[in-house]
Design an enzyme around this catalytic site. Structure first.
Site, PDB file in Angstrom:
ATOM      1  N   HIS A  58       0.795  -1.302  -0.058  1.00 20.72           N
ATOM      2  CA  HIS A  58      -0.060  -0.073  -0.087  1.00 20.72           C
ATOM      3  C   HIS A  58       0.951   1.248   0.084  1.00 20.72           C
ATOM      4  CE1 HIS A  58      -3.589   2.324   1.439  1.00 20.72           C
ATOM      5  NE2 HIS A  58      -2.630   3.215   1.803  1.00 20.72           N
ATOM      6  N   GLU A  59       1.928   1.269   0.904  1.00 24.06           N
ATOM      7  CA  GLU A  59       2.660   2.272   1.027  1.00 24.06           C
ATOM      8  C   GLU A  59       3.666   2.566  -0.223  1.00 24.06           C
ATOM      9  OE1 GLU A  59       1.795   4.595   3.031  1.00 24.06           O
ATOM     10  OE2 GLU A  59       0.805   3.412   4.881  1.00 24.06           O
ATOM     11  N   HIS A  62       1.666   4.344  -3.071  1.00 23.52           N
ATOM     12  CA  HIS A  62       2.076   5.709  -2.845  1.00 23.52           C
ATOM     13  C   HIS A  62       3.203   6.257  -3.100  1.00 23.52           C
ATOM     14  CE1 HIS A  62      -1.946   6.141  -1.035  1.00 23.52           C
ATOM     15  NE2 HIS A  62      -1.500   5.670   0.024  1.00 23.52           N
TER      16      HIS A  62
END
Length: 269
Positions: A58-59, A62
């Site tokens: 997820h990170e 980003h």
């Protein structure tokens, strides 16, 4: 001076992440083969490991999107190594989400990577950077539920099926919570570039409390909690995952509690 070798090291997968992935793979194998002496501990390790892997991805999503959008500082911060210890708030990104899974069986959104937004031009790019994280949770949920919606459960051990059902629930909850247009969450980051400067300045002081407000609504107002999980289970049913699958997955995951064999039946040794 930045050299080619240092740039490569900025993108080299961290041993920390590889270790977490290895624990996930081994515990998943133990659940599948019923090798573990206590299958519930194996399910706990498998689901927790897979959940942390999804938080790292997820990170990473980003960060990678920000890099390609113009923030060339991302690599030097270590975000592309998938090392959870490199995040701006490792406590918010990893520790708290894991605790909430253990205590409440809910996929709490994680913390943040620090993106230098002034380097990025264009509202669409800013929105895409914010959306990239929860879209990763959506993709992870589709992978977890693939055996269900592909009708490919024949031969899948019951314990592993239940573990996938619970893991899918965590991914769906994380995606929906992250997409809420609440200050401090990714959903607000998606719409923020399209809001007026005045409105953004007025909302900015409330950003640190957005997640707390969602938490209070979800855990202390029964009607909100019921509506939220009704939505979650509706989505899961659309993907072929029954409420029994996710419930029994959580039942197996919570090895410190008494098993509900009357509902879920015996699994493993």
């Amino acid at each position: 001076m930045t050299t080619a070798s240092s740039r490569r090291s900025d993108r080299r997968i961290s041993p920390v992440f590889l270790g977490i992935a290895a624990v996930t793979a081994v515990s998943g194998w133990a659940v599948w083969t019923d090798f573990a002496a206590n299958i519930r501990i194996a399910v706990f390790l498998f689901v927790t490991g897979a959940w942390i892997v999804s938080l790292c991805l997820h990170e990473y999503a980003h960060a990678r999107t920000a890099l390609h959008s113009g923030d060339i500082s991302i690599g030097a911060k270590g975000y592309l190594t998938l090392n959870p210890l490199k995040y701006t708030h490792a406590l918010l990104s990893i520790v708290l989400p894991v605790i909430f899974v253990i205590l409440g069986g809910i996929g709490l959104p994680g913390g943040a990577v620090f993106i230098e937004r002034h380097r990025i031009q264009g509202r669409w790019r800013h929105s895409l950077i914010s959306a990239a994280g929860p879209l990763t949770n959506v993709l992870f949920a589709l992978v977890c539920t693939a055996p269900f919606w592909l009708n490919a459960l024949s031969g899948v051990p019951t314990g592993f099926r239940y573990a996938l059902g619970f893991l899918a629930l965590l991914q769906i909850t994380a995606a929906i919570l992250n997409f809420l247009p609440v200050p401090g969450l990714d959903g607000y980051g998606v719409v923020e570039p399209w809001l007026s400067y005045k409105f953004r300045r007025q909302v900015e002081p409330f950003a640190p409390y957005g997640l707390l407000a969602v938490f209070v609504l979800l855990f202390f107002i029964p009607e909100v909690n019921a509506a939220f999980f009704d939505l979650i289970h509706t989505i899961l049913r659309g993907l072929g995952v029954s409420e029994l699958d996710s419930y029994c997955g959580r039942d197996l995951f919570s090895f410190w509690t008494t098993r509900n064999e009357f509902v879920c039946g015996p699994v493993g040794q």
